[in-house]
Scaffold this motif. Structure first.
Motif, mmCIF file in Angstrom:
data_model
loop_
_atom_site.group_PDB
_atom_site.id
_atom_site.type_symbol
_atom_site.label_atom_id
_atom_site.label_comp_id
_atom_site.label_asym_id
_atom_site.label_seq_id
_atom_site.Cartn_x
_atom_site.Cartn_y
_atom_site.Cartn_z
ATOM 1 N N VAL A 8 0.767 -1.271 -0.044
ATOM 2 C CA VAL A 8 0.171 0.111 0.087
ATOM 3 C C VAL A 8 0.551 0.954 0.183
ATOM 4 N N GLY A 9 0.667 2.157 -0.675
ATOM 5 C CA GLY A 9 1.395 3.563 -0.826
ATOM 6 C C GLY A 9 0.747 4.573 -0.115
ATOM 7 N N LEU A 10 1.080 5.124 0.793
ATOM 8 C CA LEU A 10 0.065 6.132 1.498
ATOM 9 C C LEU A 10 0.415 7.637 1.233
ATOM 10 N N GLY A 11 -0.726 8.236 1.046
ATOM 11 C CA GLY A 11 -0.735 9.757 0.189
ATOM 12 C C GLY A 11 -1.786 10.260 -0.534
ATOM 13 N N ASN A 12 -2.260 11.916 -0.899
ATOM 14 C CA ASN A 12 -3.612 12.677 -1.195
ATOM 15 C C ASN A 12 -3.299 12.853 -2.832
ATOM 16 N N TYR A 13 -4.396 11.354 -3.437
ATOM 17 C CA TYR A 13 -4.024 10.378 -4.597
ATOM 18 C C TYR A 13 -4.420 12.119 -5.529
ATOM 19 N N THR A 14 -5.227 12.686 -4.941
ATOM 20 C CA THR A 14 -5.306 14.065 -5.969
ATOM 21 C C THR A 14 -4.200 14.769 -6.235
ATOM 22 N N HIS A 15 -3.126 14.654 -5.017
ATOM 23 C CA HIS A 15 -2.153 16.014 -4.713
ATOM 24 C C HIS A 15 -0.908 15.093 -5.430
ATOM 25 N N PRO A 16 -0.250 14.944 -6.611
ATOM 26 C CA PRO A 16 0.697 13.682 -7.351
ATOM 27 C C PRO A 16 1.679 15.093 -6.909
ATOM 28 N N ASN A 17 3.248 14.133 -6.557
ATOM 29 C CA ASN A 17 4.527 14.529 -6.141
ATOM 30 C C ASN A 17 4.480 15.521 -4.638
ATOM 31 N N THR A 18 3.635 15.472 -4.431
ATOM 32 C CA THR A 18 3.806 16.036 -2.978
ATOM 33 C C THR A 18 4.459 15.389 -2.164
ATOM 34 N N ARG A 19 5.702 15.824 -0.724
ATOM 35 C CA ARG A 19 6.126 14.947 0.101
ATOM 36 C C ARG A 19 5.340 14.027 1.113
ATOM 37 N N HIS A 20 4.187 13.948 1.153
ATOM 38 C CA HIS A 20 3.298 13.150 1.728
ATOM 39 C C HIS A 20 2.591 12.518 0.625
ATOM 40 N N TRP A 44 -12.232 -1.413 -3.550
ATOM 41 C CA TRP A 44 -11.396 -0.215 -2.539
ATOM 42 C C TRP A 44 -11.681 1.139 -2.374
ATOM 43 N N LYS A 45 -12.031 1.840 -3.687
ATOM 44 C CA LYS A 45 -11.986 3.471 -3.271
ATOM 45 C C LYS A 45 -10.758 3.324 -3.418
ATOM 46 N N SER A 46 -9.994 2.638 -4.329
ATOM 47 C CA SER A 46 -8.533 2.225 -4.815
ATOM 48 C C SER A 46 -8.058 2.112 -5.824
ATOM 49 N N MET A 47 -6.907 2.894 -6.333
ATOM 50 C CA MET A 47 -5.767 1.931 -7.345
ATOM 51 C C MET A 47 -5.210 1.090 -7.162
ATOM 52 N N VAL A 48 -5.443 0.001 -7.890
ATOM 53 C CA VAL A 48 -5.282 -1.145 -7.959
ATOM 54 C C VAL A 48 -3.847 -1.847 -9.099
ATOM 55 N N LEU A 69 -0.917 -4.240 -5.572
ATOM 56 C CA LEU A 69 -0.333 -2.710 -5.468
ATOM 57 C C LEU A 69 -1.071 -2.107 -4.882
ATOM 58 N N LEU A 70 -1.535 -1.286 -4.327
ATOM 59 C CA LEU A 70 -2.758 -0.097 -3.760
ATOM 60 C C LEU A 70 -2.762 1.240 -3.543
ATOM 61 N N LYS A 71 -3.692 2.004 -3.805
ATOM 62 C CA LYS A 71 -2.945 3.488 -3.859
ATOM 63 C C LYS A 71 -4.753 3.492 -3.346
ATOM 64 N N PRO A 72 -4.705 4.128 -1.751
ATOM 65 C CA PRO A 72 -5.998 4.809 -2.086
ATOM 66 C C PRO A 72 -6.455 5.590 -2.573
ATOM 67 N N ARG A 73 -7.297 5.752 -2.599
ATOM 68 C CA ARG A 73 -8.498 7.324 -3.653
ATOM 69 C C ARG A 73 -9.124 8.320 -2.506
ATOM 70 N N LEU A 74 -9.206 7.958 -1.253
ATOM 71 C CA LEU A 74 -9.703 8.756 -0.312
ATOM 72 C C LEU A 74 -8.172 9.412 0.271
ATOM 73 N N LEU A 75 -8.829 10.762 1.147
ATOM 74 C CA LEU A 75 -8.000 11.270 1.305
ATOM 75 C C LEU A 75 -6.705 10.540 2.445
ATOM 76 N N GLY A 80 -7.237 4.613 5.952
ATOM 77 C CA GLY A 80 -7.276 2.710 6.746
ATOM 78 C C GLY A 80 -8.502 2.562 5.457
ATOM 79 N N THR A 81 -9.692 3.573 5.642
ATOM 80 C CA THR A 81 -10.291 1.920 4.483
ATOM 81 C C THR A 81 -10.603 1.329 3.461
ATOM 82 N N SER A 82 -9.428 2.539 2.953
ATOM 83 C CA SER A 82 -9.365 1.089 1.309
ATOM 84 C C SER A 82 -8.360 0.348 1.649
ATOM 85 N N VAL A 83 -7.460 0.221 2.713
ATOM 86 C CA VAL A 83 -6.168 -0.818 3.457
ATOM 87 C C VAL A 83 -7.333 -2.080 4.302
ATOM 88 N N ALA A 84 -8.262 -1.921 4.681
ATOM 89 C CA ALA A 84 -9.062 -3.018 5.561
ATOM 90 C C ALA A 84 -9.925 -3.803 4.133
#
Length: 221
Positions: A8-20, A44-48, A69-75, A80-84
């Motif tokens: 799982v890669g954590l982040g804010n999906y709508t903000h690419p290339n940010t440190r978070h 899963w509300k994710s990109m897979v 590989l999973l990238k949550p589309r949630l903030l 954690g909702t996507s991961v669970a």
């Protein structure tokens, strides 16, 4: 028998290339290395992206790894909702089959560490994963992003939500991704749950100067 693993890669999906988002950026580099294509998975509300790897262990045996590989589309704060959802549907054990990649303010840019359990250390994405899984027993791959000189919460928030500079992205390309996404690092992480370290170059042996022949004694007259 194949091993199932969830990265799982954590982040804010709508903000690419940010440190978070460095956790997501690592997974993007991994998908590129493995020639994978991302697709949206609405349950899963994710990109897979998924693949099966044939990895060679130290004893030369071959292990099949079913990697998701999973990238949550949630903030970040509710990721954690996507991961669970993914953990439940894939029927995996988080303690041995889940790896979460995320940014770490406590380490300098590019410094990587592996933590197998424990608290969230103030990371809201990890807090959310712990809450939704009901356990903190899962591996985290922490990627250092450095931190601003100011400890003011607003300044820290601006820093993590700010974009990497071109120089910082170049540093990730050269010093971080090669330690995580290529074949040897993936084998090490998937099969041994360890971070890969490149072999040290052999030390050059110093050539010893030849011992001069003994000087014959001078005969007296």
């Amino acid at each position: 028998m194949a091993i199932k693993l969830l990265f799982v890669g954590l982040g804010n999906y709508t903000h690419p290339n940010t440190r978070h988002n460095v956790g997501m950026m690592v997974l993007d580099a991994m998908a590129k290395e493995l020639n994978l294509v991302w697709s949206q998975h609405k349950p899963w509300k994710s990109m897979v992206a998924q693949t099966t790897l044939s990895l060679i262990a130290k004893d030369a045996s071959i292990t099949q790894v079913q990697l998701t590989l999973l990238k949550p589309r949630l903030l970040m704060n509710v990721s954690g909702t996507s991961v669970a959802k993914a953990v439940n549907e894939l029927a995996i054990q988080p303690s041995s089959q889940l790896f979460v990649f995320h940014d770490d303010l406590q380490r300098p840019l590019g410094k990587i560490s592996l933590k197998n359990t424990g608290s969230a250390n103030g990371h809201n994405g990890i807090k959310s994963v712990i809450e939704k899984l009901g356990s903190n027993d899962f591996a985290r791959v922490r990627i250092g992003i450095g931190r601003p000189e100011s400890r003011d919460p607003d300044d820290v928030a601006d820093f993590v939500l700010g974009k990497f500079t071109d120089q910082e992205i170049d540093g990730l390309d050269k010093t971080v991704y090669p330690l995580l996404v290529q074949e040897d690092p993936l084998t090490c992480l998937c099969l041994r749950r360890e971070l890969w370290r490149p072999p040290k170059p052999p030390k050059e042996k110093k050539l010893r100067a030849p011992t001069p022949p003994p000087v014959p004694p001078v005969e007296s007259c």
